[in-house]
Design a protein around this motif. Structure first.
Motif, PDB file in Angstrom:
ATOM      1  N   LYS A   1       0.856  -1.179   0.000  1.00 42.45           N
ATOM      2  CA  LYS A   1       0.000   0.000   0.000  1.00 42.45           C
ATOM      3  C   LYS A   1       0.893   1.231   0.000  1.00 42.45           C
ATOM      4  O   LYS A   1       1.770   1.377   0.848  1.00 42.45           O
ATOM      5  CB  LYS A   1      -0.933   0.015   1.207  1.00 42.45           C
ATOM      6  CG  LYS A   1      -2.042   1.049   1.111  1.00 42.45           C
ATOM      7  CD  LYS A   1      -3.065   0.855   2.220  1.00 42.45           C
ATOM      8  CE  LYS A   1      -4.259   1.792   2.035  1.00 42.45           C
ATOM      9  NZ  LYS A   1      -5.296   1.582   3.087  1.00 42.45           N
ATOM     10  N   THR A   2       0.660   2.117  -0.970  1.00 44.74           N
ATOM     11  CA  THR A   2       1.512   3.284  -1.161  1.00 44.74           C
ATOM     12  C   THR A   2       0.695   4.562  -1.046  1.00 44.74           C
ATOM     13  O   THR A   2      -0.412   4.656  -1.589  1.00 44.74           O
ATOM     14  CB  THR A   2       2.200   3.240  -2.541  1.00 44.74           C
ATOM     15  OG1 THR A   2       2.934   2.019  -2.659  1.00 44.74           O
ATOM     16  CG2 THR A   2       3.149   4.408  -2.716  1.00 44.74           C
ATOM     17  N   HIS A   3       1.256   5.546  -0.335  1.00 47.61           N
ATOM     18  CA  HIS A   3       0.652   6.863  -0.204  1.00 47.61           C
ATOM     19  C   HIS A   3       1.628   7.898  -0.754  1.00 47.61           C
ATOM     20  O   HIS A   3       2.837   7.806  -0.518  1.00 47.61           O
ATOM     21  CB  HIS A   3       0.344   7.194   1.259  1.00 47.61           C
ATOM     22  CG  HIS A   3      -0.461   6.147   1.962  1.00 47.61           C
ATOM     23  ND1 HIS A   3      -1.838   6.201   2.040  1.00 47.61           N
ATOM     24  CD2 HIS A   3      -0.087   5.013   2.605  1.00 47.61           C
ATOM     25  CE1 HIS A   3      -2.276   5.147   2.713  1.00 47.61           C
ATOM     26  NE2 HIS A   3      -1.232   4.412   3.065  1.00 47.61           N
ATOM     27  N   TYR A   4       1.092   8.900  -1.450  1.00 44.64           N
ATOM     28  CA  TYR A   4       1.957   9.933  -2.039  1.00 44.64           C
ATOM     29  C   TYR A   4       1.240  11.276  -1.956  1.00 44.64           C
ATOM     30  O   TYR A   4       0.127  11.429  -2.453  1.00 44.64           O
ATOM     31  CB  TYR A   4       2.278   9.586  -3.489  1.00 44.64           C
ATOM     32  CG  TYR A   4       3.397  10.401  -4.093  1.00 44.64           C
ATOM     33  CD1 TYR A   4       4.555  10.663  -3.385  1.00 44.64           C
ATOM     34  CD2 TYR A   4       3.290  10.910  -5.380  1.00 44.64           C
ATOM     35  CE1 TYR A   4       5.584  11.398  -3.936  1.00 44.64           C
ATOM     36  CE2 TYR A   4       4.311  11.648  -5.947  1.00 44.64           C
ATOM     37  CZ  TYR A   4       5.456  11.895  -5.219  1.00 44.64           C
ATOM     38  OH  TYR A   4       6.477  12.631  -5.762  1.00 44.64           O
ATOM     39  N   LEU A   5       1.889  12.252  -1.309  1.00 42.81           N
ATOM     40  CA  LEU A   5       1.304  13.571  -1.086  1.00 42.81           C
ATOM     41  C   LEU A   5       2.220  14.636  -1.685  1.00 42.81           C
ATOM     42  O   LEU A   5       3.443  14.591  -1.505  1.00 42.81           O
ATOM     43  CB  LEU A   5       1.122  13.831   0.409  1.00 42.81           C
ATOM     44  CG  LEU A   5       0.654  15.230   0.822  1.00 42.81           C
ATOM     45  CD1 LEU A   5      -0.798  15.453   0.392  1.00 42.81           C
ATOM     46  CD2 LEU A   5       0.804  15.432   2.326  1.00 42.81           C
ATOM     47  N   ILE A   6       1.633  15.616  -2.396  1.00 38.06           N
ATOM     48  CA  ILE A   6       2.392  16.722  -2.979  1.00 38.06           C
ATOM     49  C   ILE A   6       1.690  18.033  -2.643  1.00 38.06           C
ATOM     50  O   ILE A   6       0.477  18.163  -2.813  1.00 38.06           O
ATOM     51  CB  ILE A   6       2.514  16.590  -4.511  1.00 38.06           C
ATOM     52  CG1 ILE A   6       3.222  15.290  -4.896  1.00 38.06           C
ATOM     53  CG2 ILE A   6       3.273  17.779  -5.090  1.00 38.06           C
ATOM     54  CD1 ILE A   6       3.292  15.076  -6.391  1.00 38.06           C
ATOM     55  N   VAL A   7       2.465  19.003  -2.170  1.00 37.06           N
ATOM     56  CA  VAL A   7       1.967  20.354  -1.907  1.00 37.06           C
ATOM     57  C   VAL A   7       2.887  21.325  -2.645  1.00 37.06           C
ATOM     58  O   VAL A   7       4.113  21.246  -2.506  1.00 37.06           O
ATOM     59  CB  VAL A   7       1.943  20.682  -0.408  1.00 37.06           C
ATOM     60  CG1 VAL A   7       1.358  22.076  -0.182  1.00 37.06           C
ATOM     61  CG2 VAL A   7       1.161  19.643   0.361  1.00 37.06           C
ATOM     62  N   HIS A   8       2.292  22.247  -3.419  1.00 37.80           N
ATOM     63  CA  HIS A   8       3.117  23.136  -4.239  1.00 37.80           C
ATOM     64  C   HIS A   8       2.510  24.539  -4.290  1.00 37.80           C
ATOM     65  O   HIS A   8       1.798  24.884  -5.234  1.00 37.80           O
ATOM     66  CB  HIS A   8       3.264  22.567  -5.649  1.00 37.80           C
ATOM     67  CG  HIS A   8       4.163  23.366  -6.532  1.00 37.80           C
ATOM     68  ND1 HIS A   8       4.150  23.269  -7.914  1.00 37.80           N
ATOM     69  CD2 HIS A   8       5.094  24.311  -6.248  1.00 37.80           C
ATOM     70  CE1 HIS A   8       5.040  24.089  -8.425  1.00 37.80           C
ATOM     71  NE2 HIS A   8       5.618  24.743  -7.437  1.00 37.80           N
ATOM     72  N   PRO A   9       2.769  25.407  -3.285  1.00 35.85           N
ATOM     73  CA  PRO A   9       2.375  26.818  -3.379  1.00 35.85           C
ATOM     74  C   PRO A   9       3.420  27.603  -4.175  1.00 35.85           C
ATOM     75  O   PRO A   9       4.622  27.324  -4.094  1.00 35.85           O
ATOM     76  CB  PRO A   9       2.339  27.266  -1.913  1.00 35.85           C
ATOM     77  CG  PRO A   9       3.352  26.388  -1.239  1.00 35.85           C
ATOM     78  CD  PRO A   9       3.320  25.067  -1.963  1.00 35.85           C
ATOM     79  N   ARG A  10       2.972  28.618  -4.929  1.00 30.97           N
ATOM     80  CA  ARG A  10       3.885  29.375  -5.771  1.00 30.97           C
ATOM     81  C   ARG A  10       3.292  30.752  -6.062  1.00 30.97           C
ATOM     82  O   ARG A  10       2.094  30.982  -5.859  1.00 30.97           O
ATOM     83  CB  ARG A  10       4.167  28.633  -7.077  1.00 30.97           C
ATOM     84  CG  ARG A  10       2.912  28.250  -7.850  1.00 30.97           C
ATOM     85  CD  ARG A  10       3.165  27.107  -8.813  1.00 30.97           C
ATOM     86  NE  ARG A  10       1.992  26.756  -9.591  1.00 30.97           N
ATOM     87  CZ  ARG A  10       1.071  25.894  -9.190  1.00 30.97           C
ATOM     88  NH1 ARG A  10       1.180  25.308  -8.000  1.00 30.97           N
ATOM     89  NH2 ARG A  10       0.039  25.602  -9.962  1.00 30.97           N
ATOM     90  N   ALA A  11       4.151  31.633  -6.562  1.00 27.38           N
ATOM     91  CA  ALA A  11       3.717  32.998  -6.883  1.00 27.38           C
ATOM     92  C   ALA A  11       4.501  33.502  -8.075  1.00 27.38           C
ATOM     93  O   ALA A  11       5.634  33.077  -8.333  1.00 27.38           O
ATOM     94  CB  ALA A  11       3.916  33.925  -5.684  1.00 27.38           C
ATOM     95  N   THR A  12       3.883  34.400  -8.828  1.00 22.47           N
ATOM     96  CA  THR A  12       4.547  35.047  -9.962  1.00 22.47           C
ATOM     97  C   THR A  12       4.348  36.554  -9.840  1.00 22.47           C
ATOM     98  O   THR A  12       3.324  37.024  -9.331  1.00 22.47           O
ATOM     99  CB  THR A  12       3.979  34.566 -11.306  1.00 22.47           C
ATOM    100  OG1 THR A  12       2.568  34.838 -11.361  1.00 22.47           O
ATOM    101  CG2 THR A  12       4.208  33.072 -11.485  1.00 22.47           C
ATOM    102  N   LEU A  13       5.343  37.292 -10.322  1.00 19.24           N
ATOM    103  CA  LEU A  13       5.275  38.746 -10.290  1.00 19.24           C
ATOM    104  C   LEU A  13       5.820  39.289 -11.596  1.00 19.24           C
ATOM    105  O   LEU A  13       6.957  38.995 -11.977  1.00 19.24           O
ATOM    106  CB  LEU A  13       6.085  39.306  -9.115  1.00 19.24           C
ATOM    107  CG  LEU A  13       6.153  40.838  -9.002  1.00 19.24           C
ATOM    108  CD1 LEU A  13       4.756  41.420  -8.797  1.00 19.24           C
ATOM    109  CD2 LEU A  13       7.079  41.245  -7.860  1.00 19.24           C
TER     110      LEU A  13
END
Length: 752
Positions: free
Chosen positions: A399-411
């Motif tokens: 059993k495999t779990h995979y979590l990704i979080v990706h906050p970003r900003a552009t100016l």
């Protein structure tokens, strides 16, 4: 004196009136329906009352134009460009400066097919290649794999996708990554355009080893859909069949799509292995491996985008897959006696989902933020059986779990400066419980219970700017820290932790020599890494033959690379690429002697050395005649691999040649050839290969019904794989599997 004053007053008045004639200006941009700048559009200005043309301009490389007006008042502005419908607009000028932007609708009726194809493929100022699918003759009636073969910089072989000769490329629809098989389930008629990114910056991903293809679906209001039915046969009969239903609905700021696929088939893999023993008594031992696999699967992928207002967008995506593969493998000696029979019955369930958000903030002009959160889970239940002297079963669960979080900003700020930054975090956990057997002939199939986990944290910053009208700069820096933990749940002494960290910069310079002819040169450099596949850490043994098994390595480190690439676009037809790459801690599948048993060997991935790779290619992509389109790639490759005490050099030549012949507006033929000479690496040698594919297609009922019939590997080589097992032992593997396939695909598109 009075005369002099009078003359001076006339001169001053004339100068004042002359100055007033240039006091009014209309400026703006000209683009197509996708927002791409249109170069060379003609903009003319007429008095609305007299229809007399007063002035004109031509849009530049950025699609911008500017017109000087003699006075305020009503005017008629007309914009023309070959391949687009003429647009007129009546305006009343009252201010010194007026901004007017034009979006032109394509008009492929007035163009020949050669001109239409050229209009649909554009080299952008940042080196990316944008290809419009809607109305493009190259994509009509074809599957996605067939259409990609005619895209510059792209090679397709089976389910393998290459960009400028690079492997490990990614495919995205919005924020959702998809596989090549999932992409093939989307009809070309449902795609608006794709963008090929051969040299992605740090802002586009931390695990990108090759390039990226972004897919943009059509956005017409209402319901769009299609049904596809592909079926494959080989000389033994039926191979597989499936069906897919694609739906997309757009209305009032809401857009959603769903792809449902299901099917099943049977597959045969036949290998002949020859073990060569050299010494005082040289010998040759031949074994045959015959695998028969049956697979049934159903999967669904969806995406929803909600335009809250012109500044805020919210999206959701996800999917589910259920797969039921079964396989039986029979290993026999040269006399037909059974040495080993093994197989498995497996159930796999994959779930994934995510949410994305983007916004333009009013606190600062040009400021945008976005964030993506995704989670996936995969669980497998596998029952393996082995038959030597007695039949034995071994059940494995994972059993495999995979979590990704990706906050970003552009100016985006003054002068066209563009700054992008963000942080990417991911976490993975893989729990395994693998059963064993008691047979002494399979000593490595033992009970193992273990967990593999890891996380990585990666902040990045990227700056880009059009330094001049033709020169584009992009520079970025990413910091990466990754930690992998291996835990043996039966023996804690085998636990191991592998940390990896480093700084990874990239640089891209793209100069457009002649934008109208799509001529330019790009130089790219990047320092990047590649993490080992999670499966490479697994301690579970898999027997390939009775005296050869493969097993993982819990001490693997990441590979690191330095790469420099030059791309020269002579014009729309010719492209030349040179790339040099140096890699450290390269992972090779090495073969070793198992000292616990006589005549027993195993393969294992290890970080064994370094590699220099040189790649040079020339691409010719052109419509030679209105009925004949061709895409040809010829490449040279030189590799040098080193480990302490040993070095291997390899030079190979390869290429692809794909041709499309239009018989009528509705029917066409395609021919594709690919081949490469032998390549040698430290652990093995790949023999030369070649293959010839034929196809025909038809687009009926106003392009709603598409029929495609392809014969892949009509002529093909037998894959040869030679592995050096020791100083005196070598194994040659010949792939005798049936590879010639006849594929019939029927697709029907509808709208409401």
């Amino acid at each position: 004196m009075k005369k002099v004053v009078f003359v001076l007053m006339l001169v001053i008045a004339g100068q004042w009136l002359s100055a007033q004639e240039g006091a009014y200006e209309v400026k703006g941009s000209v683009s197509d329906s996708s927002g791409e700048a249109i170069i060379g559009a003609t903009i003319t200005l007429q008095r609305d009352t007299t229809a007399t043309t007063l002035t004109g301009a031509v849009s530049n490389a950025q699609g911008a134009y500017a017109l000087r007006l003699p006075a305020c008042g009503p005017y008629l502005i007309e914009v023309r460009c070959i391949g687009y419908k003429t647009q007129q607009r009546r305006v009343t000028i009252t201010q010194p400066t007026t901004q007017l932007d034009f979006t032109l609708e394509e008009n492929s009726v007035e163009l020949s097919e050669v001109e239409v194809v050229a209009k649909h493929t554009k080299l952008q100022s940042n080196g990316n290649i944008r290809v419009q699918f809607k109305g493009n003759p190259v994509t009509k009636g074809k599957s996605m794999s067939e259409a990609l073969r005619f895209i510059p910089s792209v090679e397709v072989s089976g389910n393998q996708l290459l960009l400028n000769g690079k492997e490990d490329n990614l495919i995205y629809i919005g924020d959702q990554q998809i596989t090549m098989q999932q992409l093939n389930s989307i009809p070309t008629s449902m795609i608006d355009h794709i963008e090929v990114v051969p040299n992605p910056g740090v802002s586009l991903g931390k695990h990108v080893k090759g390039g990226i293809i972004y897919i943009t679906l059509r956005t017409e209001a209402g319901l769009l859909g299609s049904v596809s039915l592909p079926t494959q046969f080989d000389h033994r009969g039926f191979v597989d069949s499936g069906s897919s239903l694609f739906l997309q609905y757009t209305k009032d700021g809401v857009s959603l799509y769903n792809t449902l696929r299901g099917g099943g088939g049977r597959y045969t893999t036949l290998y002949e292995r020859q073990n060569k023993y050299q010494g005082e008594a040289s010998s040759l031992v031949t074994t045959m491996s015959d695998s028969k696999k049956r697979d049934y699967a159903v999967l669904d992928n969806f995406g929803i985008k909600y335009q809250i207002n012109k500044h805020h967008t919210l999206g959701f995506f996800g999917g589910v897959m259920y797969d039921r593969p079964k396989e039986e493998t029979l290993l026999q000696d040269g006399a037909g006696q059974t040495l080993l029979a093994q197989g498995y019955d497996q159930r796999i369930l994959d779930l994934n989902g995510g949410v994305s958000y983007s916004a333009r903030l009013a606190v600062c002009e040009g400021l945008g933020i976005a964030s993506t959160l995704s989670y996936s889970q995969s669980q497998s239940d596998r029952l393996a059986h082995y038959s030597t002297n007695k039949g034995e079963l071994a059940r494995s669960k994972s059993k495999t779990h995979y979590l990704i979080v990706h906050p970003r900003a552009t100016l985006v700020f003054a002068g066209g400066n563009h700054l992008a930054g963000g942080v990417s975090y991911s976490y993975a956990l893989d729990n395994n419980d693998a059963g064993g057997v008691s047979s002494s002939t399979l000593p490595q199939i033992i009970h193992r219970q273990f967990a593999i986990s890891g996380f990585d944290l990666s902040p990045y910053l990227e700056y880009s700017k059009m330094l001049t009208k033709r020169l584009y700069l992009q520079v970025g820096l990413r910091y990466q820290t990754t930690v992998m933990h291996y835990r043996d749940l039966l023996n804690a002494q085998n636990d191991y932790t592998v940390p990896n960290r480093g700084l990874y910069p990239n640089l891209l310079l793209q100069y457009m020599l002649n934008p109208a002819k799509a001529s330019g040169i790009g130089v790219a450099y990047r320092h990047f890494f590649s993490l080992p596949n999670y499966g490479y850490y697994s301690p579970v043994a898999t027997y390939l033959t009775r005296n050869l098994y493969s097993i993982g390595n819990q001490r693997l480190k990441q590979e690191t690379f330095d790469e420099a690439e030059v791309n020269y676009f002579l014009n729309r037809d010719w492209q030349f690429t040179y790339r040099v790459r140096y890699g450290r801690n390269i992972i090779q599948i090495m073969t070793y002697k198992d000292e616990t048993a006589p005549d027993l060997y195993y393969t294992q991935p290890r970080n064994v050395g370094s590699r220099w790779s040189h790649y040079a290619s020339g691409t010719f992509n052109k419509s030679l005649f209105p009925f004949w389109r061709t895409n040809n790639i010829l490449y040279l490759r030189y590799d040098q691999e080193q480990i302490p005490g040993r070095s291997v050099q390899s030079f190979s030549v390869g290429g692809t040649s794909t041709h499309q012949f239009t018989i009528t507006k509705m029917v066409g033929l395609s021919v594709a050839f690919s081949g490469e000479t032998a390549r040698q690496q430290l652990g093995y040698t790949l023999g030369g290969r070649y293959g010839l594919d034929l196809g025909c297609y038809a687009s009926l009922l106003h392009d709603q019904l598409q029929l495609s019939l392809s014969l892949s590997n009509l002529l093909h080589s037998r894959d040869r794989f030679t592995m050096r097992m020791s100083d005196t032992t070598e194994q040659l593997r010949l792939d005798l599997s049936p590879r010639r396939r006849l594929t019939l695909t029927i697709s029907y598109a509808f709208s409401a």
